[in-house]
Every structure is written in C-alpha cells, then in structure tokens.
Design a protein around this motif. Structure first.
Motif, PDB file in Angstrom:
ATOM      1  N   THR A 148       0.649  -1.204   0.282  1.00  0.00           N
ATOM      2  CA  THR A 148       0.150   0.172  -0.048  1.00  0.00           C
ATOM      3  C   THR A 148       0.807   1.010  -0.106  1.00  0.00           C
ATOM      4  N   TRP A 149       2.511   1.024   0.290  1.00  0.00           N
ATOM      5  CA  TRP A 149       2.865   1.908   0.429  1.00  0.00           C
ATOM      6  C   TRP A 149       4.349   2.513  -0.181  1.00  0.00           C
ATOM      7  N   VAL A 150       5.166   1.172  -0.637  1.00  0.00           N
ATOM      8  CA  VAL A 150       5.943   0.882  -1.360  1.00  0.00           C
ATOM      9  C   VAL A 150       5.772   1.592  -2.581  1.00  0.00           C
ATOM     10  N   ALA A 151       4.962   2.168  -3.392  1.00  0.00           N
ATOM     11  CA  ALA A 151       4.515   2.406  -4.959  1.00  0.00           C
ATOM     12  C   ALA A 151       4.904   4.202  -4.051  1.00  0.00           C
ATOM     13  N   LYS A 152       4.946   4.701  -3.280  1.00  0.00           N
ATOM     14  CA  LYS A 152       5.199   6.004  -3.068  1.00  0.00           C
ATOM     15  C   LYS A 152       6.667   6.614  -2.438  1.00  0.00           C
ATOM     16  N   ILE A 153       7.790   5.367  -2.414  1.00  0.00           N
ATOM     17  CA  ILE A 153       9.017   5.769  -3.042  1.00  0.00           C
ATOM     18  C   ILE A 153       9.280   6.095  -2.964  1.00  0.00           C
ATOM     19  N   PRO A 154       9.973   7.580  -3.331  1.00  0.00           N
ATOM     20  CA  PRO A 154      10.780   8.085  -4.496  1.00  0.00           C
ATOM     21  C   PRO A 154      11.854   7.339  -5.210  1.00  0.00           C
ATOM     22  N   GLY A 155      11.839   7.102  -6.887  1.00  0.00           N
ATOM     23  CA  GLY A 155      12.093   6.628  -7.353  1.00  0.00           C
ATOM     24  C   GLY A 155      11.934   4.893  -7.735  1.00  0.00           C
ATOM     25  N   ALA A 156      11.271   4.411  -6.892  1.00  0.00           N
ATOM     26  CA  ALA A 156      10.880   3.183  -6.897  1.00  0.00           C
ATOM     27  C   ALA A 156      10.049   2.684  -8.104  1.00  0.00           C
ATOM     28  N   ARG A 157      10.644   1.331  -8.417  1.00  0.00           N
ATOM     29  CA  ARG A 157      10.245   1.146 -10.215  1.00  0.00           C
ATOM     30  C   ARG A 157       9.079  -0.014  -9.726  1.00  0.00           C
ATOM     31  N   LYS A 158       8.214  -0.635 -10.893  1.00  0.00           N
ATOM     32  CA  LYS A 158       7.892  -1.877 -10.724  1.00  0.00           C
ATOM     33  C   LYS A 158       7.814  -2.514 -11.850  1.00  0.00           C
ATOM     34  N   GLN A 159       8.826  -3.765 -10.942  1.00  0.00           N
ATOM     35  CA  GLN A 159       9.440  -4.740 -12.294  1.00  0.00           C
ATOM     36  C   GLN A 159       9.521  -6.201 -11.105  1.00  0.00           C
ATOM     37  N   ALA A 160       9.808  -6.483 -12.211  1.00  0.00           N
ATOM     38  CA  ALA A 160       9.779  -7.989 -12.001  1.00  0.00           C
ATOM     39  C   ALA A 160      11.350  -8.217 -11.348  1.00  0.00           C
ATOM     40  N   MET A 161      11.207  -8.846  -9.936  1.00  0.00           N
ATOM     41  CA  MET A 161      12.692  -9.299  -9.354  1.00  0.00           C
ATOM     42  C   MET A 161      13.028 -10.486  -9.691  1.00  0.00           C
ATOM     43  N   PRO A 162      14.073 -10.483 -10.016  1.00  0.00           N
ATOM     44  CA  PRO A 162      15.087 -11.448 -10.748  1.00  0.00           C
ATOM     45  C   PRO A 162      15.254 -13.050  -9.840  1.00  0.00           C
ATOM     46  N   GLU A 174       8.287  -6.091  -2.570  1.00  0.00           N
ATOM     47  CA  GLU A 174       6.843  -6.449  -3.111  1.00  0.00           C
ATOM     48  C   GLU A 174       6.347  -5.330  -4.198  1.00  0.00           C
ATOM     49  N   GLY A 175       7.597  -6.324  -5.534  1.00  0.00           N
ATOM     50  CA  GLY A 175       6.648  -6.193  -6.666  1.00  0.00           C
ATOM     51  C   GLY A 175       7.839  -4.334  -7.141  1.00  0.00           C
ATOM     52  N   PHE A 176       8.412  -3.763  -6.676  1.00  0.00           N
ATOM     53  CA  PHE A 176       8.769  -2.993  -6.762  1.00  0.00           C
ATOM     54  C   PHE A 176      10.987  -2.956  -6.162  1.00  0.00           C
ATOM     55  N   SER A 212      16.783  -0.239  -6.235  1.00  0.00           N
ATOM     56  CA  SER A 212      18.196  -0.095  -5.757  1.00  0.00           C
ATOM     57  C   SER A 212      18.535   1.231  -6.775  1.00  0.00           C
ATOM     58  N   ARG A 213      17.321   1.985  -6.916  1.00  0.00           N
ATOM     59  CA  ARG A 213      18.000   3.477  -7.733  1.00  0.00           C
ATOM     60  C   ARG A 213      16.931   4.147  -7.179  1.00  0.00           C
ATOM     61  N   ALA A 214      16.120   3.652  -5.847  1.00  0.00           N
ATOM     62  CA  ALA A 214      16.190   4.654  -5.273  1.00  0.00           C
ATOM     63  C   ALA A 214      17.140   5.482  -4.078  1.00  0.00           C
ATOM     64  N   ALA A 215      17.499   6.402  -3.343  1.00  0.00           N
ATOM     65  CA  ALA A 215      17.830   7.476  -2.884  1.00  0.00           C
ATOM     66  C   ALA A 215      18.677   6.047  -1.122  1.00  0.00           C
ATOM     67  N   LEU A 216      19.640   5.425  -0.914  1.00  0.00           N
ATOM     68  CA  LEU A 216      19.647   5.250   0.440  1.00  0.00           C
ATOM     69  C   LEU A 216      18.913   5.948   1.104  1.00  0.00           C
ATOM     70  N   VAL A 217      18.552   6.871   1.910  1.00  0.00           N
ATOM     71  CA  VAL A 217      18.148   7.378   3.217  1.00  0.00           C
ATOM     72  C   VAL A 217      16.430   6.787   2.948  1.00  0.00           C
ATOM     73  N   ARG A 256      15.687   4.074   1.193  1.00  0.00           N
ATOM     74  CA  ARG A 256      15.318   3.127   0.997  1.00  0.00           C
ATOM     75  C   ARG A 256      15.378   3.038   2.575  1.00  0.00           C
ATOM     76  N   LYS A 257      15.906   2.790   3.427  1.00  0.00           N
ATOM     77  CA  LYS A 257      16.336   3.094   4.817  1.00  0.00           C
ATOM     78  C   LYS A 257      15.196   3.576   6.052  1.00  0.00           C
ATOM     79  N   SER A 258      14.771   4.807   5.629  1.00  0.00           N
ATOM     80  CA  SER A 258      13.020   4.612   5.649  1.00  0.00           C
ATOM     81  C   SER A 258      12.208   3.873   5.903  1.00  0.00           C
ATOM     82  N   ALA A 259      11.939   3.173   5.148  1.00  0.00           N
ATOM     83  CA  ALA A 259      11.218   2.025   4.127  1.00  0.00           C
ATOM     84  C   ALA A 259      11.680   0.975   4.666  1.00  0.00           C
TER      85      ALA A 259
END
Length: 844
Positions: free
Chosen positions: A213-227, A339-341, A344-349, A351-354
């Motif tokens: 419900t909130w992961v898509a709102k992370i700046p830099g998050a991209r919907k993508q299948a996980m290898p 969860e589908g996003f 890796s291109r989001a800022a570390l700060v 990613r850590k907040s999430a």
C-alpha cells in the motif's frame, strides 16, 4: 556431561539405538529434538544439545503452549547427539517401545546454558516446526528419585492453548493407536485423538497494512519483476577517517557475517555474501522474516551475536558451530527490493526509511541498523569508546550498486602495529609492577626510535608476568639512541620483547596517540621487526609466502584456562602457545592443503568433533575451497593459509591437524604417499622400528627416497614425496600394491588389510591414507591422547634411539626444536621422483 550411564543401560548388540562413540558431529548449530516414546508409559522425550551431548528429560504429557501450565519433566541420562536422528522400535529391555520424532530444530539460550542448568533455571528459545518461541526449564525442589523439572512456555507471541498431542501428524496418531494396549496412557490419548481435530503450530503474523500500500510511493521505486535467486551485495572501501558533511549516513560497523535475504512468492532464502545458501543454518531468521508476511523482497544486513551488550564475533562463531547457544540478531541496513518494486535506484536514505517502517513491530531477531546524518567524527569516536569494530559511512543519495565502490566506506576503530619494548615506568597508586611500557620502532640507521608508552590493556596476569620478565634490571641509561620525548623517570632495558598495540594515529611529536595493548607477541623478537616482519591492521599487504605466513596475529583465545588434557594441567592457552612456538616448523606441512581437524571443546576426556568442511558461520582466517570427493559429490573444505588459520582453529578447540597429500591448487594429484605402520597387540617396539627400516630399504630399491615420522600414537609413518605430483588413482594403486607385496614377502610380520581380528601379532601397513580425501596426521601436530604427544619428524639416524611413537610431547617437542639446527625433513620438497616406472615394476 558423560554418556557412561547411557552406555551402561543398553546392550548395543540388541538395540538399534546409536552407540555413544563417535556420535557427536559438531558440524552446526546446537539442536533440540522432541521424541514421542511409547515405552511402558507413553511420554515425550525432550532433548537439548549442550556441548557434545543431548541433555534429556522425560515429559509425560508433552510440551504445552499455555504459559500457565507447568509440565513435569524428569531428567534422565545424557544421550549422544546422533540420537536426535533415531526413530523406530526399541526391543524388550530398557526403554522398550516405538519412538517417533515429534519435532527437531535449533535452539538458543539466554546466557550460559550449563551455568543456568546448574542454578536450576534454563531460559531458552526453540526454532522448530512445531515448537517455537521462548520456554523455561525450572528445577523442582521436591524430593524425587530422579531430578524433576518443569517445562513452561514463555509469555510471547506464540503462547496459546495448544498442547503437544494437538500437533500430532497422522503417523504419530497411528503409533499412539497401535500402542494403546501396550503403553500406559496411550489408550486414553488414542480415544481423545479420535474426537480431536488436528491443529497447526501457532504462528505469528503482522496485523497491519501490507507494504504494497505504500512501497509505490517511495521516490525512485520502479514496478519490476524481481530476478530470481542470489543478488550480489554492495561492498565498502576502507578509509582512514570518516568523510565530513551531511551527505553521509554513518552507521555502526557490525562485527559479524554479511547475510543477504531473498523472498520469492513468500519463500525465504538466506545467502552468504559469496552466494552460499544459509537458509537451513539460520532457521530463526527464516522464521522471523516469514513472519513479516512478504511476497517478494531483498534484504541486506549483518548476522551478529551479542555478549555483554556488544557484538561478539567469538560468540557468533561458537554458536554457529554448535559450541554454545547464544541468541542471534539480524541487523538490517538496506532493502533494494520490496513487494514487486525495484528500489535499487532509490536514494539510500529513502530505502532505509522504508526498511525502518517495515521492521516496526517485527520479530525480535530482526533489528533495524540505525544511522546518524553527518557528524562522522563524533559517531566514530562514540563507536571507539564503546569498543565497536568501527563505522560505515554511506552516501545518503546513493543507489544500491553491487560490487565495491566509494558510495560505502568503512572506517575501522583502531590501527595496530608491533613495537619493541625498550623500557618501563614505575607503578603509581594501587598498581603493582610497572606503570607503562616504553615502545620503539626500527630506525633507518639500525637503532630504535622511541614511539611512546602504553599503560592500558594489561590484565593482572600480564602485569605479573611482565614484571617478572621485563621490569627487573632497568637502568636510567637509555638503551636506544633516539629517545625523543621519553619520560624522565624511564627505566630502560635492551629490546627483548615485542608488543602489539592499538592506537589512533601518530601525534605531532611522533608519538602514538591513545595507545592500548593488544597483546604481547611471544612468537616474535625485535629482530623480526627490524627485518620488516610486522603485522598491522591496515597497512600489511597480503601474505605471499610461507615464511611470512608463519607470523600469526593476536587472535583472542577464549576460556584460556580450560583444561584440555584432564589431570595434566595442560590448558587451551598451552595448546595455542605450543602451536605458536612450533609454527615455523609446523605450518609448511599443512599450508594450503585441505585439512581435517579434530576438536575437543570440553577436553580430551569428552566427545570429539571431526571437522573437514568449513563450519556454519565460516572462519575469518581459514581458507575454503570447494572440492570433489571420491564419491563425486563436492563440499567446501577448510585449509590453513597462514599462521592465523592455525591459531583460529585452536581457538575453535582444534588439537589435531590431518592434511591431504595434495594442495588446494592441485587437488587431483598427490605430492605425498604416507604409509602408516600400525602395530597390533603384542608387537614390540623393536619390531616396529625394524619394519620401518625394511620399508625404507625396499623403497630405496625402487628408487624412492622416503622420510620418517612418529605418529604420537603407537606407530610410525614412512612418507614418500612426489615431484611431479601424481593422480590419486595412481598413488592409491601404488600404495596398495606396495603394501600387498610387503605382506607377501613377510606374511608373519605384515598385514595389508584392516581387519582387527587378523592383526594380532602383526603390523598393519595402512595404505588407505592415500585416496582422494584421505588424511594423515601432520608433522608437529599434537594428538588428543593422554600426555599430549606430538607427531615428530625424524632423521633415519635417530630411529635406533627412539623409545616409542609417543616419545615427544607438548613440552619435549618445543625443547627439541630449540636444540635443532636443521629440519630433519630438509629438502623433502626438492626431491624429484615419480611413480610411473615404479608401478610397472610392482605389477610385473
């Protein structure tokens, strides 16, 4: 802990239960097992591995998940670790009846389990399929024939009204039904089970909104299948000081093992930083991550063990190897996918907040690794004051990139280097002996340069020993030319000892800043420092030769006073000191060879562990190589790559070292052939020596030079070097043929088969040490036998005066080496001989 009672109560020619000898494995985490036993009275056997045995209790009604219920648990005899895998029928006699495995897994104690058991209250946690969470074993004060305890569920998220009988599977229900007329209590339970619907073990899940419900709102998050599968971690670059500014996040550098997590379709997999699977080794972490309820994700963190409030790498290693049961924590510091996003291109700060949000209310094994924005110097100072390993400095806006770069930096707490001790100052106040040691380093003109003094880091025992050895004959006349800013009240002595010292850089006056003793280097002399043989934590290049590798760092020996040879006063520290003393002679025989070690965590009077693979958790200083075995399977073998490897293995309670006859860079070919002359009953020592001489004579006739070694046991080794090395198939063929020829020529003297029934009065020529994966004891290795004997290389000229195969021991071996001017096996690696023509001669 002893298996004497276990053995006394059983007839192993009548029962399928495992024998006690050689049953402990020590290959991984301390385990628990609960077995449903339909004996004379139906009951559950609750067993916890403590050291080399299973501590055992008979629990009539089985464990209850209700914290208000106290279940009687009667302490019975210790069982061998191999009993954890036992299922089946015990025939008439002691414990007759059918045994099923109710549950098994690993466990951890909140403190020292042996100490808690002695005090009568063990607090622990179980990580099984049916039994989970916190539990207590509390000793009853009632007078009973056998020690009585109560098994009680702790008040945690797993607590419920579920009983052990509620969790039986179909097979265990059927066992209870079959035992209804034979085992007391089984009939009543069987009737109850008919009316009871089977239940599942309690689980814990977060009751909050899904991250989706909130992961898509992370700046830099991209919907993508996980290898699928393992992902390569981001690595840090070493720096001397933290970078300034608020563009950096500064975290604790945890002293543990890097662990990566992948979650695919809800399935959790754990990996080492090199991609080795760790899921089965860390069931509590898998369970905790499953409790997050995620469908997909990637997590990055460090596995640690806490001891006295700080990360303790020794406690971590001992827990992962099964020597103790400390609670483990997974310190998470990054999350490149959720969860589908793809994050890796989001800022570390961000990613850590999430990640922090995800871990809010998570199981206690999962911890968020906090950070401070900027203030690098202050964070580093705080880490140093708390004796942490150092800090990690990470760019706040950086993406997650696999491999090593400059976005992540590591700054270690302290430098260390080695210095000659050139004097001391007088003790002040309540301190006895001396106040500080004066330190110096080699000067370009051949003299010494004063570098300051160290007065902290000494134990009381160190103070006593150093006072006796160093602080006796000091004078006010400097023993070095470059005295610099030395104290006026200095007492000077000749440079005779070496100290390894932590410090925080060099001050303006050329003196060490805030020095603290790391250790006294008993294996070194000031001459070693002058020759450039110094170990430092930051500036030492990789070791490139055996001579350099024989110099070991100061690896901490825990429980140094533990008696390894009972009744002989030989401690774990004595074993470490022995290997340091003989390192120059010992190491070449095992260096870069796959090596099996035999470990005695509780001394040679207790069960031993045979270790040839890298243990769960790995080792910091020991090499590892994936090698094929004779069966065709492959496994990760350990091998010594430096003196540090040996001392770390000693810290790991190793006493004996048994290398392959090959090196890790050429494991398919052997460069040694080892014949073990093993005398049977009633064979005199004179005959054993004559047999060795005869073998040498026959090998010489074949054009093969050989070398002699005592085994530290009953016999002798005759060793044939090969250069070039030969394939294992050829080596084994030669060894077998030679042994058989020897037997055919002297049938009353030798035997080439291992049958003990046929060996009486003969010498067994053991050629089986020459197959791929087979080993022989190393030269200068201690043996786990009374008297601490040593396997000692000899000159052939010494054979006549040799009194026994165990003539040399931990004390006399060191004395021999001090007198020894040259290696008895000098030139063994230069002998050029091969087996091609020899095999043809033996076959004809």
């Amino acid at each position: 802990m002893s298996l004497r009672d276990y053995e006394r109560k059983r007839r192993f020619d009548r029962t399928p239960e495992p024998r006690p000898e050689g049953s402990a494995t020590g290959a991984g985490r301390e385990l628990f097992v609960v077995q449903l036993h339909h004996a004379r009275r139906r009951h559950y056997d609750f067993r916890l591995q403590v050291g080399g045995v299973l501590k055992s209790w008979a629990c009539p009604k089985g464990p209850s998940y209700d914290p208000a219920v106290k279940r009687l648990a009667v302490e019975v005899e210790d069982h061998p670790v191999s009993y954890a895998a036992f299922q089946g029928d015990i025939p008439d006699g002691y414990g007759a009846g059918h045994v099923d495995t109710f549950d098994t897994g690993v466990w951890s104690a909140f403190g020292d389990p042996e100490e808690q058991l002695q005090k009568g209250h063990l607090r622990f946690e179980l990580f099984g399929n049916r039994l989970k969470g916190r539990w207590h074993l509390v000793r009853s004060h009632r007078a009973e024939k056998k020690p009585a305890w109560f098994l009680i569920k702790g008040k945690d998220a797993y607590a419920s009204k579920v009983e052990a009988d509620d969790l039986l599977d179909t097979a265990m229900v059927e066992s209870t039904r079959r035992a209804a007329g034979k085992s007391g209590g089984a009939k009543e339970v069987a009737e109850k089970l008919k009316r009871t619907k089977r239940k599942a073990a309690p689980t814990v899940r977060h009751r909050r909104a899904s991250p989706a419900t909130w992961v898509a709102k992370i700046p830099g998050a991209r919907k993508q299948a996980m290898p699928s599968g393992f992902f390569k971690p981001e690595l840090a670059t070493l720096r001397e000081a933290p970078p300034p500014g608020d563009l950096w996040l500064n975290e604790v550098k945890w002293d543990g093992y890097r662990i990566l997590t992948t979650i695919e379709k809800g399935e959790v997999e754990l990996w080492s930083r090199n991609g080795l699977p760790w899921t089965e080794k860390l069931p509590e972490m898998r369970q905790a991550i499953e409790d997050l309820g995620l469908a997909s994700g990637r997590l990055d963190g460090e596995l640690i063990a806490i001891n006295d409030g700080r990360p303790d790498f020794n406690a971590l290693q001992q827990t992962l190897s099964g020597e103790r049961a400390s609670p483990l924590l997974y310190m998470l510091f990054d999350m490149p996918y959720l969860e589908g996003f793809d994050l890796s291109r989001a800022a570390l700060v961000d990613r850590k907040s999430a990640l922090e949000r995800l871990l809010d209310g998570a199981p206690p094994q999962l911890r968020y690794s906090t950070h401070v924005v900027g203030q690098g110097e202050q964070v580093f100072q705080n880490a140093s004051e708390n004796q942490l390993e150092g800090i990690m400095c990470k760019r706040a806006d950086s993406p997650y990139r696999s491999g090593r770069g400059d976005d992540w930096l590591k700054v270690k707490r302290l430098e260390s280097d080695e210095f000659a001790v050139v004097g001391y100052t007088a003790a002040k106040g309540s301190r006895k002996g001396f106040g500080s040691l004066l330190l110096a380093k080699p000067a370009p003109d051949g003299d010494w340069i004063y570098m300051g003094r160290v007065g902290s880091g000494f134990s009381d025992e160190m103070l006593r020993d150093l006072t006796r050895s160093l602080a006796r004959s000091g004078t006010r006349v400097p023993s070095i030319k470059h005295t610099g800013e030395a104290p006026r009240d200095a007492h000077w002595i000749p440079p005779t000892a070496v100290a390894e010292v932590f410090y925080r850089g060099i001050g303006n006056q050329g003196l060490l800043r805030q020095p603290s003793l790391k250790t006294m280097r008993l294996d070194k002399s000031p001459a070693d420092l002058r020759n450039g043989d110094r170990d430092t934590t930051r500036r030492t290049p990789a070791r490139k030769n055996a001579k350099r590798a024989t110099r070991s760092e100061a690896i901490t020996i825990t429980h140094p006073d533990r008696e390894v040879y009972p009744g002989e006063g030989i401690t774990k520290q004595d074993v470490a000191d022995y290997y340091r003393a003989v390192m120059d002679w010992f190491l070449p025989g095992v260096l870069n060879r796959p090596t099996s070690v035999i470990r005695w965590p509780n001394g040679i009077g207790k069960p031993s562990f045979f270790q040839k693979h890298i243990p769960t958790g790995g080792l910091k200083h020991v090499g590892s190589a994936r090698l094929k075995e004779e069966t065709g399977a492959s496994a990760v073998y350990l091998y010594p790559e430096s003196a540090d490897s040996i001392i770390e293995l000693v810290q790991f309670n190793a006493i004996e070292f048994h290398p392959w006859g090959a090196h890790v860079d050429n494991p398919d070919c052997a460069d040694r052939v080892v014949f073990d002359l093993d005398p049977g009953e009633d064979v005199s020592w004179t005959r054993v020596k004559a047999a060795a001489r005869l073998m040498r004579q026959l090998l010489d006739q074949l054009g093969l030079e050989c070398f002699l070694r005592t085994t530290g046991g009953k016999g002798l080794h005759v060793v044939v070097p090969l250069k070039p090395a030969s394939p294992w198939k050829i080596v084994k063929q030669f060894a077998q043929s030679f042994a058989q020829v020897l037997e055919s020529m002297h049938p009353l003297e030798f035997i080439a088969v291992s049958s003990k029934a046929r060996r009486a009065g003969k010498i067994y020529v053991d050629y089986l040490r020459n197959g791929r994966g087979a080993t022989a004891v190393a030269s200068y290795s201690l043996r786990g036998r009374p008297g601490a004997p040593v396997a000692m290389p000899l000159r052939w000229s010494e054979l006549g005066k040799l009194k026994s195969a165990s003539q040399f021991n931990i004390k006399t071996a060191v004395a021999r080496l001090k007198r020894q001017r040259s290696d008895p096996w000098e030139g063994i690696d230069k002998v050029r001989q091969s087996l091609g023509a020899v095999i043809k001669a033996l076959s004809s």
